[in-house]
Design a protein around this motif. Structure first.
Motif, PDB file in Angstrom:
ATOM      1  N   ASP A 119      21.158 -39.498  36.828  1.00 30.26           N
ATOM      2  CA  ASP A 119      22.083 -38.639  37.578  1.00 30.26           C
ATOM      3  C   ASP A 119      22.547 -39.350  38.833  1.00 30.26           C
ATOM      4  OD1 ASP A 119      22.081 -36.076  36.089  1.00 30.26           O
ATOM      5  OD2 ASP A 119      19.922 -36.149  36.499  1.00 30.26           O
ATOM      6  N   GLY A 120      23.645 -38.842  39.393  1.00 35.42           N
ATOM      7  CA  GLY A 120      24.122 -39.379  40.657  1.00 35.42           C
ATOM      8  C   GLY A 120      25.570 -39.027  40.887  1.00 35.42           C
ATOM      9  N   PRO A 121      26.058 -39.297  42.104  1.00 40.69           N
ATOM     10  CA  PRO A 121      27.438 -38.969  42.439  1.00 40.69           C
ATOM     11  C   PRO A 121      28.438 -39.946  41.824  1.00 40.69           C
ATOM     12  CG  PRO A 121      26.385 -40.022  44.321  1.00 40.69           C
ATOM     13  CD  PRO A 121      25.326 -39.863  43.256  1.00 40.69           C
ATOM     14  N   ALA A 122      29.725 -39.657  42.026  1.00 42.68           N
ATOM     15  CA  ALA A 122      30.816 -40.455  41.452  1.00 42.68           C
ATOM     16  C   ALA A 122      30.726 -41.916  41.859  1.00 42.68           C
ATOM     17  CB  ALA A 122      32.150 -39.893  41.924  1.00 42.68           C
ATOM     18  N   ALA A 123      30.901 -42.800  40.868  1.00 40.83           N
ATOM     19  CA  ALA A 123      30.971 -44.249  41.086  1.00 40.83           C
ATOM     20  C   ALA A 123      29.710 -44.835  41.714  1.00 40.83           C
ATOM     21  CB  ALA A 123      32.223 -44.623  41.896  1.00 40.83           C
ATOM     22  N   SER A 124      28.585 -44.165  41.507  1.00 47.55           N
ATOM     23  CA  SER A 124      27.312 -44.721  41.966  1.00 47.55           C
ATOM     24  C   SER A 124      26.871 -45.856  41.045  1.00 47.55           C
ATOM     25  CB  SER A 124      26.236 -43.629  42.009  1.00 47.55           C
ATOM     26  OG  SER A 124      26.149 -42.991  40.754  1.00 47.55           O
ATOM     27  N   GLY A 125      27.421 -45.863  39.833  1.00 42.69           N
ATOM     28  CA  GLY A 125      27.031 -46.869  38.834  1.00 42.69           C
ATOM     29  C   GLY A 125      26.217 -46.258  37.708  1.00 42.69           C
ATOM     30  N   LYS A 126      26.035 -44.921  37.733  1.00 45.68           N
ATOM     31  CA  LYS A 126      25.130 -44.292  36.758  1.00 45.68           C
ATOM     32  C   LYS A 126      25.563 -44.501  35.313  1.00 45.68           C
ATOM     33  CE  LYS A 126      27.397 -39.884  37.313  1.00 45.68           C
ATOM     34  NZ  LYS A 126      28.490 -40.538  38.066  1.00 45.68           N
ATOM     35  N   GLY A 127      26.902 -44.503  35.063  1.00 45.02           N
ATOM     36  CA  GLY A 127      27.384 -44.656  33.683  1.00 45.02           C
ATOM     37  C   GLY A 127      27.093 -46.049  33.149  1.00 45.02           C
ATOM     38  N   THR A 128      27.388 -47.050  33.959  1.00 48.31           N
ATOM     39  CA  THR A 128      27.144 -48.437  33.548  1.00 48.31           C
ATOM     40  C   THR A 128      25.646 -48.668  33.369  1.00 48.31           C
ATOM     41  OG1 THR A 128      29.039 -49.000  34.920  1.00 48.31           O
ATOM     42  CG2 THR A 128      27.723 -50.828  34.110  1.00 48.31           C
ATOM     43  N   ILE A 129      24.860 -48.121  34.277  1.00 46.38           N
ATOM     44  CA  ILE A 129      23.401 -48.263  34.198  1.00 46.38           C
ATOM     45  C   ILE A 129      22.870 -47.550  32.949  1.00 46.38           C
ATOM     46  CG2 ILE A 129      21.257 -47.468  35.314  1.00 46.38           C
ATOM     47  CD1 ILE A 129      22.637 -48.230  38.017  1.00 46.38           C
ATOM     48  N   ALA A 130      23.383 -46.346  32.696  1.00 48.41           N
ATOM     49  CA  ALA A 130      22.915 -45.588  31.529  1.00 48.41           C
ATOM     50  C   ALA A 130      23.249 -46.338  30.232  1.00 48.41           C
ATOM     51  CB  ALA A 130      23.535 -44.185  31.523  1.00 48.41           C
ATOM     52  N   ARG A 131      24.445 -46.916  30.156  1.00 45.58           N
ATOM     53  CA  ARG A 131      24.813 -47.676  28.939  1.00 45.58           C
ATOM     54  C   ARG A 131      23.900 -48.890  28.770  1.00 45.58           C
ATOM     55  NH1 ARG A 131      29.947 -46.303  30.540  1.00 45.58           N
ATOM     56  NH2 ARG A 131      30.227 -48.266  31.651  1.00 45.58           N
ATOM     57  N   ALA A 132      23.599 -49.551  29.893  1.00 44.51           N
ATOM     58  CA  ALA A 132      22.729 -50.734  29.828  1.00 44.51           C
ATOM     59  C   ALA A 132      21.306 -50.346  29.418  1.00 44.51           C
ATOM     60  CB  ALA A 132      22.725 -51.450  31.181  1.00 44.51           C
TER      61      ALA A 132
END
Ligand code: CDP
Ligand code: CDP
Length: 209
Positions: free
Chosen positions: A6-19
């Motif tokens: 979880d996290g706010p917008a553009a924290s990197g959570k999406g890229t981190i989750a995919r990795a």
């Protein structure tokens, strides 16, 4: 094994989750895309984001939205997504799809705002990814420009602060760090450092499980 990011917008959570999904061989769901899909269908068909009933009705159209549609990432759609995601009716309409994904037998990585608190409170590992609003606005501008969309730093920063405020202060499933989540501040990290730090934190959690 479920990993909640979880996290706010553009924290990197999406890229981190995919990795993380790649690293651990798990399927991944970007739950923000569900709220964006509802927002896009309202944006296209002229629904009123101020009206919960219309927003709930727009949830029925989520499956028809093309996940590759570039408009999903626009600032206009982000702002509508943040408004309609405050409605309890919208959150409950999208709940089962997310819980079902989290319960899949292979395990899963999900990223969003309320994964560690509401969608998967018993996740094996939880990360709360953050960064300063200024760094996040710079990242989002770079991303918008790379996609050939307009991105003006001051406007994006205002939008990010407004979304942080709305997402954190709503009654229904607000953005907040779960008590058992690890905090990962990526303000001074590039994306590779952030991914490496995330993998270390998750591996440490799994080792102590
Ligand atoms: O990528 P970014 O963080 O900018 O946005 P997103 O994750 O795609 O989410 C868009 C909006 O959907 C957020 O501002 C939240 O208001 C909402 N959202 C939510 O309420 N709960 C989630 N689990 C995911 C997104
Ligand atoms: O999903 P969320 O909106 O939190 O962020 P994202 O889409 O994963 O990341 C937004 C942008 O920031 C992407 O272009 C990432 O590559 C970049 N980023 C970065 O440059 N450094 C980081 N430590 C994290 C993300």
């Amino acid at each position: 094994m479920v990993i909640a990011v979880d996290g706010p917008a553009a924290s990197g959570k999406g890229t981190i989750a995919r990795a993380l999904a790649r690293h651990f061989g798990l399927p991944h769901m970007d739950t923000g895309m569900l709220y964006r899909a509802v927002a896009l269908s309202m944006f296209r068909f002229g629904g009123d984001p101020g009206n919960e009933f219309e927003a709930v009705r727009a949830c029925e159209g989520v499956a028809q939205v093309d996940p590759g549609d570039p408009e999903l990432r626009s600032e206009a759609v982000s702002a509508i997504a943040s408004r309609i995601s405050a409605y309890p009716g919208v959150r409950s309409a999208l709940l089962e799809r997310q819980r079902g994904f989290a319960a899949s037998s292979d395990g899963a990585v999900l990223d969003g705002r309320d994964i560690g608190t509401v969608i998967a409170p018993h996740a094996s590992a939880k990360l709360f990814v953050t960064a300063s609003p200024e760094v996040r606005a710079q990242r989002r501008v770079r991303e918008l420009l790379e996609r050939g969309m307009p991105g003006h730093y001051e406007d994006v920063l205002i939008d990010i602060r407004a979304r942080d405020e709305r997402d954190s202060h709503r009654q229904a499933a607000p953005l907040k760090q779960a008590s058992d989540a690890d905090l990962l501040d990526t303000s001074d990290m590039d994306i590779d450092e952030a991914i490496a730090a995330a993998i270390r934190l998750v591996e440490a959690r799994l080792a102590h499980a």
